[in-house]
Motif scaffolding. Sequence first.
Motif, PDB file in Angstrom:
ATOM      1  N   PRO B 408       0.812  -1.227   0.000  1.00 35.46           N
ATOM      2  CA  PRO B 408       0.000   0.000   0.000  1.00 35.46           C
ATOM      3  C   PRO B 408       0.843   1.274   0.000  1.00 35.46           C
ATOM      4  O   PRO B 408       0.456   2.282  -0.593  1.00 35.46           O
ATOM      5  CB  PRO B 408      -0.804  -0.111   1.301  1.00 35.46           C
ATOM      6  N   THR B 409       1.998   1.221   0.646  1.00 31.44           N
ATOM      7  CA  THR B 409       2.863   2.408   0.696  1.00 31.44           C
ATOM      8  C   THR B 409       3.374   2.742  -0.701  1.00 31.44           C
ATOM      9  O   THR B 409       3.429   3.907  -1.111  1.00 31.44           O
ATOM     10  CB  THR B 409       4.070   2.140   1.631  1.00 31.44           C
ATOM     11  N   ASP B 410       3.740   1.690  -1.443  1.00 28.49           N
ATOM     12  CA  ASP B 410       4.245   1.924  -2.798  1.00 28.49           C
ATOM     13  C   ASP B 410       3.124   2.402  -3.723  1.00 28.49           C
ATOM     14  O   ASP B 410       3.343   3.231  -4.604  1.00 28.49           O
ATOM     15  CB  ASP B 410       4.886   0.640  -3.344  1.00 28.49           C
ATOM     16  N   ARG B 411       1.915   1.870  -3.502  1.00 32.40           N
ATOM     17  CA  ARG B 411       0.779   2.337  -4.316  1.00 32.40           C
ATOM     18  C   ARG B 411       0.510   3.820  -4.037  1.00 32.40           C
ATOM     19  O   ARG B 411       0.223   4.591  -4.951  1.00 32.40           O
ATOM     20  CB  ARG B 411      -0.475   1.502  -4.016  1.00 32.40           C
ATOM     21  N   ALA B 412       0.648   4.204  -2.769  1.00 32.84           N
ATOM     22  CA  ALA B 412       0.436   5.616  -2.422  1.00 32.84           C
ATOM     23  C   ALA B 412       1.518   6.487  -3.065  1.00 32.84           C
ATOM     24  O   ALA B 412       1.244   7.581  -3.567  1.00 32.84           O
ATOM     25  CB  ALA B 412       0.447   5.778  -0.905  1.00 32.84           C
ATOM     26  N   ARG B 413       2.743   5.965  -3.078  1.00 29.58           N
ATOM     27  CA  ARG B 413       3.856   6.715  -3.683  1.00 29.58           C
ATOM     28  C   ARG B 413       3.601   6.931  -5.171  1.00 29.58           C
ATOM     29  O   ARG B 413       3.778   8.022  -5.706  1.00 29.58           O
ATOM     30  CB  ARG B 413       5.160   5.927  -3.475  1.00 29.58           C
ATOM     31  N   VAL B 414       3.136   5.892  -5.842  1.00 17.93           N
ATOM     32  CA  VAL B 414       2.917   5.999  -7.280  1.00 17.93           C
ATOM     33  C   VAL B 414       1.742   6.954  -7.570  1.00 17.93           C
ATOM     34  O   VAL B 414       1.767   7.704  -8.547  1.00 17.93           O
ATOM     35  CB  VAL B 414       2.732   4.601  -7.902  1.00 17.93           C
ATOM     36  N   ARG B 415       0.754   6.955  -6.693  1.00 19.66           N
ATOM     37  CA  ARG B 415      -0.378   7.884  -6.879  1.00 19.66           C
ATOM     38  C   ARG B 415       0.089   9.335  -6.793  1.00 19.66           C
ATOM     39  O   ARG B 415      -0.302  10.172  -7.595  1.00 19.66           O
ATOM     40  CB  ARG B 415      -1.450   7.641  -5.806  1.00 19.66           C
ATOM     41  N   ARG B 416       0.935   9.599  -5.800  1.00 15.91           N
ATOM     42  CA  ARG B 416       1.442  10.975  -5.644  1.00 15.91           C
ATOM     43  C   ARG B 416       2.266  11.380  -6.860  1.00 15.91           C
ATOM     44  O   ARG B 416       2.140  12.481  -7.388  1.00 15.91           O
ATOM     45  CB  ARG B 416       2.303  11.077  -4.369  1.00 15.91           C
ATOM     46  N   CYS B 417       3.097  10.453  -7.311  1.00 18.69           N
ATOM     47  CA  CYS B 417       3.954  10.752  -8.469  1.00 18.69           C
ATOM     48  C   CYS B 417       3.110  11.005  -9.715  1.00 18.69           C
ATOM     49  O   CYS B 417       3.319  11.988 -10.434  1.00 18.69           O
ATOM     50  CB  CYS B 417       4.920   9.582  -8.694  1.00 18.69           C
ATOM     51  N   ASN B 418       2.137  10.129  -9.954  1.00 25.48           N
ATOM     52  CA  ASN B 418       1.294  10.277 -11.141  1.00 25.48           C
ATOM     53  C   ASN B 418       0.497  11.572 -11.116  1.00 25.48           C
ATOM     54  O   ASN B 418       0.353  12.249 -12.142  1.00 25.48           O
ATOM     55  CB  ASN B 418       0.342   9.085 -11.275  1.00 25.48           C
TER      56      ASN B 418
END
Lengths: 135, 480
Positions: B408-418
């Motif tokens: 979930p942390t990595d999914r959150a990171r990718v959301r912020r980046c996108n």
Amino acid sequence: MPSATTAMIIIDQPEAMNLLGLLLARMFERRLAEPRAGRHAARLVGDVVVRAGAMQVTLRFSPAGVLVTRAPARQPIAVLEGTLHALADAVTSGRVARHVRRGDLHFRGSILPLWHLAAILVGAAAAGRRDGRAA
Amino acid sequence: VSALEDVVRCLGEGSVLTDAPARARMGEDMTEAEPAAPDAVLRISTLEELRRVVEVAARHRVPLVPRVAGTNLGGLTIPAQGGWTLDLTGMNRIVSLDAENMVAVIEPGVTFGQLAAELGRLLPPLTIGFPLSPPETSVMANCLLDGLGNLSLIHGHMGDHVNGLEVVRADGSLLRTGAWALGVPVPFSRAPLPDLGGLFMSFQGTTGIVSKLAVELWPELPHRQRAFVLAYDRAATMRALRELPRLEVLHDLGGLSWPTAKLLLGVDRPREHDPAEPEFFFYLDWSAATDTLLAEQRRVITRYLAALRAEGLRIEDPIDVETLVALEPRLGRLATFPTRLDFLLDHPDGGLTWVGTYGPLSRFEAACDEGIAIAERHGFPPTIVARPMKGGHFAVLRFIQIFRRDDPTDRARVRRCNAELCDALLRHGFVMYKTPGWAVERYRSRLDPGFARLLTETRDLLDPGHIMNPGRWALHQERQ
């Protein structure tokens, strides 16, 4: 005599390896699986520097195998230099001498290591074409 | 009678799947989008089945989500409001392949792999634009979502290749668009009638379900060459991408950044760029009716590249793909189409997402610079696909992120980046294609109010019951 099957290709920090090192590692991996090329590699001990364009890698040959690294060479036994274009063509077509004559490729170092290196590279042409057809 | 009983009557029990694994498979994709399973998966094989199912859904107000391979990267087929996912892989007939008029009529389930096999049997051969996506990808989905292919340099995005549509509307009725609407035997163009096809392009299935699509085919010339060029800096890359189309000798051109090359060569997590290595590599395709012309085209390209070098730009001569494949067989994945990009699709981290945009070539470099800074700030290597489109009238700029999907942390990171990429690229004039729901939310306040109103009114008119892939292009809160 070391067996060809003992030759290992190890990439030093693959995440940070440049394109040249990755290509060379893959090529040596396939080549050294062949007994004849493996025997040539087994006779090489020391650092070989390969420069293509602005990229540089060191191939560290030892009885255990080949380490591909971006670390500087320690008293290189041979240096191979040229454009990636010339290097790729020489390796895949076997036309090493032609590129040397044209000045696209330069070899420096002692004769014997160069001869073993050239034998491995030129042999890669046939192997590459074969693998390419199978890919 | 419940909706489910009603639809079982239409399709038979074997085509209505309600078990958890089947529903779960249809409720996720490779992206960071949260999974959400449909209530049932309906296997549709014929137009009549499709129409009957839409009628049932309209009667019971059940949301419908059309889906084929599920390979798009925008969460577009993840049900936002439950309902039924329509598995259209069984509607896979190539209805006609008209070599003389260079047009194919296909159903939704026809894949690029399937069509390529059929086109390969034609003499003289014809081709279609192939995207950088796996062979099981739906041709229709890529066209309807304005995706791109390897003919996009000349012919534009694949929505531009569409000549006509047959659509099942939200009440189960049928319509045809383009010249096809007059019952002409060959769907030769969307013109000259009013272009109602636009009501279904990039609408992501919210206005109707396309059941047949007429798509343009193109001649496959007998002599062709694919080559790669290494460019050591961004300036050389962007300039070449801007200028090469104007030579009018290429039929495909694209730039891939250094992480893509390393992924191809088996490095799962490329981390560092050696300043001495190429930052980008381009692929170039050119083709001709004769060998002589092909050789002359090569001369034009190499002369151009030599001129760039003479100005001090660091860019090499083309290396033919045959040479590269002989050097490294894995590079063969970029040699032929359709291709399976297993290094992306089967990555051990399991997550793949992108911010894929269309925008002006003149802003390429600035957009690219800012995007790279954003990706790096979020800890992603700048994995970029860049290509000019339609002769250089616009361009694709796509940032790809690979991430740990189960984290979930990595999914959150990718959301912020996108999100940051989406906003930054829009400031440079680059707009996301296959627009995911999260991007629509970001665009909502920036859209021309007249456009937003008409889009919503159009959807209300065509889908008064709001059953067609609800949650997509949700411009008003109440429609989400």
